[in-house]
Design a protein around this motif. Structure first.
Motif, PDB file in Angstrom:
ATOM      1  N   CYS A   1      10.552 -57.349 -11.041  1.00 55.87           N
ATOM      2  CA  CYS A   1      11.099 -56.073 -11.511  1.00 55.87           C
ATOM      3  C   CYS A   1      10.012 -55.242 -12.195  1.00 55.87           C
ATOM      4  O   CYS A   1       9.922 -54.026 -12.016  1.00 55.87           O
ATOM      5  CB  CYS A   1      12.243 -56.364 -12.487  1.00 55.87           C
ATOM      6  SG  CYS A   1      12.919 -54.905 -13.266  1.00 55.87           S
ATOM      7  N   ALA A   2       9.165 -55.918 -12.968  1.00 56.95           N
ATOM      8  CA  ALA A   2       8.191 -55.188 -13.789  1.00 56.95           C
ATOM      9  C   ALA A   2       7.095 -54.531 -12.961  1.00 56.95           C
ATOM     10  O   ALA A   2       6.692 -53.395 -13.247  1.00 56.95           O
ATOM     11  CB  ALA A   2       7.561 -56.143 -14.806  1.00 56.95           C
ATOM     12  N   LEU A   3       6.599 -55.225 -11.938  1.00 51.30           N
ATOM     13  CA  LEU A   3       5.383 -54.731 -11.278  1.00 51.30           C
ATOM     14  C   LEU A   3       5.539 -53.328 -10.678  1.00 51.30           C
ATOM     15  O   LEU A   3       4.712 -52.459 -10.948  1.00 51.30           O
ATOM     16  CB  LEU A   3       4.868 -55.757 -10.261  1.00 51.30           C
ATOM     17  CG  LEU A   3       4.420 -57.093 -10.892  1.00 51.30           C
ATOM     18  CD1 LEU A   3       3.878 -58.053  -9.840  1.00 51.30           C
ATOM     19  CD2 LEU A   3       3.381 -56.881 -12.004  1.00 51.30           C
ATOM     20  N   PRO A   4       6.610 -53.070  -9.891  1.00 48.84           N
ATOM     21  CA  PRO A   4       6.740 -51.686  -9.389  1.00 48.84           C
ATOM     22  C   PRO A   4       6.988 -50.673 -10.508  1.00 48.84           C
ATOM     23  O   PRO A   4       6.567 -49.513 -10.413  1.00 48.84           O
ATOM     24  CB  PRO A   4       7.946 -51.758  -8.438  1.00 48.84           C
ATOM     25  CG  PRO A   4       8.614 -53.064  -8.684  1.00 48.84           C
ATOM     26  CD  PRO A   4       7.629 -53.976  -9.320  1.00 48.84           C
ATOM     27  N   ARG A   5       7.628 -51.104 -11.582  1.00 58.65           N
ATOM     28  CA  ARG A   5       7.893 -50.159 -12.684  1.00 58.65           C
ATOM     29  C   ARG A   5       6.592 -49.777 -13.384  1.00 58.65           C
ATOM     30  O   ARG A   5       6.430 -48.641 -13.832  1.00 58.65           O
ATOM     31  CB  ARG A   5       8.900 -50.768 -13.668  1.00 58.65           C
ATOM     32  CG  ARG A   5      10.299 -50.806 -13.043  1.00 58.65           C
ATOM     33  CD  ARG A   5      11.365 -51.256 -14.010  1.00 58.65           C
ATOM     34  NE  ARG A   5      12.668 -51.203 -13.326  1.00 58.65           N
ATOM     35  CZ  ARG A   5      13.817 -51.501 -13.885  1.00 58.65           C
ATOM     36  NH1 ARG A   5      13.860 -51.885 -15.156  1.00 58.65           N
ATOM     37  NH2 ARG A   5      14.942 -51.409 -13.206  1.00 58.65           N
ATOM     38  N   ILE A   6       5.694 -50.733 -13.494  1.00 55.68           N
ATOM     39  CA  ILE A   6       4.400 -50.407 -14.088  1.00 55.68           C
ATOM     40  C   ILE A   6       3.692 -49.353 -13.258  1.00 55.68           C
ATOM     41  O   ILE A   6       3.113 -48.407 -13.790  1.00 55.68           O
ATOM     42  CB  ILE A   6       3.518 -51.666 -14.128  1.00 55.68           C
ATOM     43  CG1 ILE A   6       4.085 -52.676 -15.082  1.00 55.68           C
ATOM     44  CG2 ILE A   6       2.113 -51.343 -14.541  1.00 55.68           C
ATOM     45  CD1 ILE A   6       3.330 -53.959 -14.992  1.00 55.68           C
ATOM     46  N   ASP A   7       3.747 -49.532 -11.919  1.00 56.17           N
ATOM     47  CA  ASP A   7       3.091 -48.551 -11.046  1.00 56.17           C
ATOM     48  C   ASP A   7       3.693 -47.168 -11.242  1.00 56.17           C
ATOM     49  O   ASP A   7       2.981 -46.168 -11.296  1.00 56.17           O
ATOM     50  CB  ASP A   7       3.219 -48.971  -9.575  1.00 56.17           C
ATOM     51  CG  ASP A   7       2.371 -50.197  -9.267  1.00 56.17           C
ATOM     52  OD1 ASP A   7       1.432 -50.473 -10.049  1.00 56.17           O
ATOM     53  OD2 ASP A   7       2.654 -50.893  -8.276  1.00 56.17           O
ATOM     54  N   ARG A   8       5.002 -47.128 -11.360  1.00 58.16           N
ATOM     55  CA  ARG A   8       5.689 -45.852 -11.572  1.00 58.16           C
ATOM     56  C   ARG A   8       5.197 -45.196 -12.868  1.00 58.16           C
ATOM     57  O   ARG A   8       4.910 -44.009 -12.916  1.00 58.16           O
ATOM     58  CB  ARG A   8       7.203 -46.098 -11.625  1.00 58.16           C
ATOM     59  CG  ARG A   8       8.052 -44.961 -12.162  1.00 58.16           C
ATOM     60  CD  ARG A   8       8.151 -43.807 -11.159  1.00 58.16           C
ATOM     61  NE  ARG A   8       9.007 -42.737 -11.645  1.00 58.16           N
ATOM     62  CZ  ARG A   8       8.562 -41.647 -12.278  1.00 58.16           C
ATOM     63  NH1 ARG A   8       7.273 -41.494 -12.520  1.00 58.16           N
ATOM     64  NH2 ARG A   8       9.410 -40.707 -12.658  1.00 58.16           N
ATOM     65  N   LEU A   9       5.090 -45.993 -13.927  1.00 62.51           N
ATOM     66  CA  LEU A   9       4.664 -45.448 -15.217  1.00 62.51           C
ATOM     67  C   LEU A   9       3.204 -45.009 -15.180  1.00 62.51           C
ATOM     68  O   LEU A   9       2.833 -43.970 -15.733  1.00 62.51           O
ATOM     69  CB  LEU A   9       4.838 -46.507 -16.316  1.00 62.51           C
ATOM     70  CG  LEU A   9       6.269 -46.764 -16.761  1.00 62.51           C
ATOM     71  CD1 LEU A   9       6.354 -48.079 -17.543  1.00 62.51           C
ATOM     72  CD2 LEU A   9       6.788 -45.605 -17.617  1.00 62.51           C
ATOM     73  N   ARG A  10       2.388 -45.825 -14.531  1.00 65.06           N
ATOM     74  CA  ARG A  10       0.952 -45.520 -14.522  1.00 65.06           C
ATOM     75  C   ARG A  10       0.646 -44.244 -13.747  1.00 65.06           C
ATOM     76  O   ARG A  10      -0.423 -43.664 -13.927  1.00 65.06           O
ATOM     77  CB  ARG A  10       0.177 -46.691 -13.924  1.00 65.06           C
ATOM     78  CG  ARG A  10       0.052 -47.849 -14.898  1.00 65.06           C
ATOM     79  CD  ARG A  10      -0.666 -49.019 -14.254  1.00 65.06           C
ATOM     80  NE  ARG A  10      -0.907 -50.076 -15.228  1.00 65.06           N
ATOM     81  CZ  ARG A  10      -1.204 -51.326 -14.904  1.00 65.06           C
ATOM     82  NH1 ARG A  10      -1.313 -51.688 -13.631  1.00 65.06           N
ATOM     83  NH2 ARG A  10      -1.413 -52.228 -15.846  1.00 65.06           N
ATOM     84  N   ALA A  11       1.577 -43.837 -12.882  1.00 64.69           N
ATOM     85  CA  ALA A  11       1.353 -42.605 -12.134  1.00 64.69           C
ATOM     86  C   ALA A  11       1.569 -41.370 -13.014  1.00 64.69           C
ATOM     87  O   ALA A  11       1.233 -40.258 -12.618  1.00 64.69           O
ATOM     88  CB  ALA A  11       2.283 -42.565 -10.920  1.00 64.69           C
ATOM     89  N   ILE A  12       2.121 -41.555 -14.216  1.00 65.81           N
ATOM     90  CA  ILE A  12       2.339 -40.416 -15.117  1.00 65.81           C
ATOM     91  C   ILE A  12       1.047 -40.170 -15.902  1.00 65.81           C
ATOM     92  O   ILE A  12       0.516 -41.099 -16.509  1.00 65.81           O
ATOM     93  CB  ILE A  12       3.495 -40.708 -16.101  1.00 65.81           C
ATOM     94  CG1 ILE A  12       4.772 -41.095 -15.342  1.00 65.81           C
ATOM     95  CG2 ILE A  12       3.743 -39.511 -17.017  1.00 65.81           C
ATOM     96  CD1 ILE A  12       5.903 -41.590 -16.249  1.00 65.81           C
ATOM     97  N   PRO A  13       0.539 -38.945 -15.897  1.00 67.41           N
ATOM     98  CA  PRO A  13      -0.723 -38.676 -16.597  1.00 67.41           C
ATOM     99  C   PRO A  13      -0.641 -39.035 -18.081  1.00 67.41           C
ATOM    100  O   PRO A  13       0.376 -38.783 -18.735  1.00 67.41           O
ATOM    101  CB  PRO A  13      -0.923 -37.160 -16.415  1.00 67.41           C
ATOM    102  CG  PRO A  13      -0.100 -36.804 -15.224  1.00 67.41           C
ATOM    103  CD  PRO A  13       1.056 -37.757 -15.191  1.00 67.41           C
ATOM    104  N   GLY A  14      -1.689 -39.652 -18.591  1.00 67.35           N
ATOM    105  CA  GLY A  14      -1.759 -39.973 -20.014  1.00 67.35           C
ATOM    106  C   GLY A  14      -0.985 -41.223 -20.410  1.00 67.35           C
ATOM    107  O   GLY A  14      -0.872 -41.529 -21.591  1.00 67.35           O
ATOM    108  N   VAL A  15      -0.462 -41.949 -19.422  1.00 68.80           N
ATOM    109  CA  VAL A  15       0.328 -43.145 -19.719  1.00 68.80           C
ATOM    110  C   VAL A  15      -0.465 -44.385 -19.308  1.00 68.80           C
ATOM    111  O   VAL A  15      -0.968 -44.471 -18.183  1.00 68.80           O
ATOM    112  CB  VAL A  15       1.669 -43.133 -18.956  1.00 68.80           C
ATOM    113  CG1 VAL A  15       2.410 -44.460 -19.128  1.00 68.80           C
ATOM    114  CG2 VAL A  15       2.531 -41.978 -19.445  1.00 68.80           C
ATOM    115  N   HIS A  16      -0.574 -45.334 -20.224  1.00 70.17           N
ATOM    116  CA  HIS A  16      -1.238 -46.587 -19.907  1.00 70.17           C
ATOM    117  C   HIS A  16      -0.260 -47.735 -20.141  1.00 70.17           C
ATOM    118  O   HIS A  16       0.436 -47.752 -21.148  1.00 70.17           O
ATOM    119  CB  HIS A  16      -2.476 -46.761 -20.785  1.00 70.17           C
ATOM    120  CG  HIS A  16      -3.250 -47.986 -20.422  1.00 70.17           C
ATOM    121  ND1 HIS A  16      -2.889 -49.233 -20.857  1.00 70.17           N
ATOM    122  CD2 HIS A  16      -4.327 -48.153 -19.618  1.00 70.17           C
ATOM    123  CE1 HIS A  16      -3.729 -50.129 -20.342  1.00 70.17           C
ATOM    124  NE2 HIS A  16      -4.608 -49.501 -19.592  1.00 70.17           N
TER     125      HIS A  16
END
Ligand SMILES: *Cc1c(COP(=O)(O)O)cnc(C)c1O
Length: 398
Positions: free
Chosen positions: A287-302
Motif C-alpha cells: 500500500c505504501a510504495l505507490p502512495r510514496i510515489d504519489r506524494l513525491r510527485a508533489i513539488p517540495g514534498v519529501h
C-alpha cells in the motif's frame, strides 16, 4: 462534512476479538522465530527494554555513565536514561535525515560514554554500521532503538542485531501490540541472558499488569475506525483546541517508569496476533510504495524511504516539507480531519518544556528543523485510496 470514522495515526495490526481467547502462548518464541533472532526477551514496555539494555551495558562498563541519543526521538528515551541515574547527551541528526549526524556524534565520544542509541524511526532503517564504525573497540555499547520498526530488515536480517542490543515496542498503535510491552534482542546470547536475569528479578504480580489486561481488552474493542473517533479523535481535538500539541499526540509521560514482567495472558494474546504480522507488514508495504510515489510527485514534498539493502516497515509515511509554514498549513487543515494525519514527535528533545530538567540544552538545528517541517500520514488499512487522495490534494494546495 464531519466524518464518522477516525483513522488511527499509525498502522497498528488490527486486533481480533478471538486474540483475547488465547491460551498461554510463547510470545518470545513467536517473535524470535519471526525476526530470525536466536532468542528474544519480552518486557513490560519498550522503555523497560531500553533500561534493561543500559543496565547490562553498565554491568560491563561500570565507570561509564553517559548515554548518547538522537535529538529527535521519543521523550521516553530521555526518561529511561534519567530513571537509571545516567547522564544524557544528545546528538543532532544529519541534515534532512533520520540518521545521527556522525560529526556531531564523533565530537561527543569520550571515556564517559556508556552507550549510543541509533534509532530506527517510523519504520525506517537507520545506518547502524556507520555508528559502529565510529565506536569500534572503544567499549561503548550500541543499542538500537527499533521501537517503531518491528519487522524491518537490513540485508535480509532483522534490525537490532547489528549493534549489541536492539529493542522494539509493543505499545498501542506500534505495529504488534499488547497495549504496553517491549521486546529486546541481542547479538551476543550472553547479553540476552544477563538481561533475562535482571528481568526475572522484577515483580510478576503487579497492579500494572491487571490494568494492562483491561487496557488490552479496551484496545481490542476500540481499535477500529468508528470507536477511534471517541477514544482517540475527541481527546485529540480537545488538546489541539486548548493549544496543547504535546498532549494531542500523547508525548507527555510520567517520570517514573513502571517495571514488572508481562503476564502470561497478554503474552498469549500477542503471540496469537503475531501470526498475522508478516502478511500484514507485506500488505502495508504494497500500500505504501505507490502512495510514496504519489506524494513525491508533489513539488517540495519529501518522503523518507528505504536505501540499498534496507527493507523498512510502514506504520506511517513520514513526510518532510520545504517550510514550516507550509507544514503548519497542511496540519491546520488535516490534523483534525480524521484522516490519520499527525506528527511523529512535536519537538526535538531540548525543545520540550516538560523535559527541561533532564535534557541538556544543546543546540540541534537539524532535529529542530525536521520537527518543524515534518508530519506523518497513517498507513492504516482503513485509510482508503479516496481519503489518501484527499490528503494529497490538501498538500498540493498548501
Ligand atoms: C515508543 C518509543 C519508545 C518507548 O517505547 P514504549 O513501549 O512506549 O515504552 C522508545 N523509542 C521510540 C523511538 C519510540 O517511538
Amino acid at each position: 462534512m464531519r466524518r464518522l470514522a477516525e483513522i488511527p495515526p499509525t498502522a497498528g495490526l488490527p486486533p481480533r476479538l478471538s486474540d483475547l481467547f488465547a491460551s498461554k502462548g510463547d510470545l518470545p518464541r513467536a517473535l524470535s522465530a519471526e525476526l530470525g533472532t536466536g532468542g528474544a526477551l519480552v518486557t513490560c514496555s519498550g522503555t523497560a527494554a531500553l533500561m534493561l539494555a543500559l543496565r547490562v551495558a553498565r554491568q560491563r562498563q561500570p565507570r561509564r555513565d553517559t548515554v548518547i541519543v538522537p535529538a529527535f526521538t521519543c521523550p521516553l528515551v530521555a526518561i529511561a536514561v534519567h530513571a537509571l541515574g545516567l547522564r544524557l547527551r544528545i546528538t543532532d541528526l544529519a541534515c534532512d535525515s533520520l540518521d545521527i549526524d556522525l560529526d556531531s556524534l564523533r565530537a561527543q565520544l569520550d571515556d564517559r560514554v556508556l552507550a549510543v542509541v541509533p534509532t530506527h524511526l517510523g519504520g525506517r532503517v537507520t545506518d547502524v554500521a556507520a555508528v559502529k564504525c565510529l565506536v569500534a573497540d572503544s567499549g561503548i555499547a550500541v543499542i538500537e532503538d527499533a521501537a517503531q520498526s518491528l519487522g524491518a530488515t537490513i540485508n535480509g536480517r532483522s534490525i537490532g542485531l547489528a549493534g549489541d542490543i536492539g529493542f522494539f515496542s509493543l505499545a498501542a498503535g506500534k505495529g504488534l501490540s499488547t497495549y504496553e510491552g517491549g521486546v529486546v534482542i541481542a547479538r551476543d546470547p550472553a547479553w540476552l541472558d544477563a538481561m533475562r536475569e535482571l528481568q526475572d528479578a522484577l515483580p510478576r504480580k503487579s497492579a500494572f499488569e491487571f490494568r494492562r489486561c483491561i487496557e488490552l481488552i479496551g484496545y481490542t474493542l476500540f481499535y477500529r475506525p468508528l470507536p477511534m473517533r471517541w477514544v482517540y479523535g475527541l481527546p485529540l481535538h480537545r488538546a489541539l483546541e486548548r493549544g496543547d500539541p504535546v498532549g494531542a499526540i500523547g508525548d507527555r509521560f510520567p517520570m517514573d517508569v513502571p517495571l514488572h514482567r508481562m503476564g502470561g495472558w497478554r503474552q498469549g494474546v500477542g503471540a496469537r496476533a503475531a501470526r498475522r504480522l508478516p502478511t500484514f507488514l507485506d500488505e502495508r508495504r504494497a500500500c505504501a510504495l505507490p502512495r510514496i510515489d504519489r506524494l513525491r510527485a508533489i513539488p517540495g514534498v519529501h518522503v523518507h524511504g528505504d536505501r540499498d539493502g534496507e527493507r523498512g516497515v510502514w506504520p506511517t509515511l513520514f513526510v518532510r516539507l520545504d517550510s514550516e509554514r507550509r507544514r503548519d498549513t497542511v496540519l491546520d487543515r488535516l490534523w483534525m480531519a480524521g484522516l490519520g494525519v499527525s506528527r511523529m514527535f512535536i519537538h526535538a528533545l531540548p525543545d520540550y518544556a516538560e523535559l527541561r530538567d533532564i535534557v541538556p540544552r544543546q543546540h540541534c538545528p537539524n532535529a529542530t528543523s525536521l520537527a518543524a517541517r515534518s508530519f506523518t500520514i497513517s498507513n492504516s488499512p482503513w485509510l482508503g485510496d479516496e481519503d489518501f487522495e484527499a490528503v494529497c490534494r490538501v498538500i498540493e494546495s498548501a
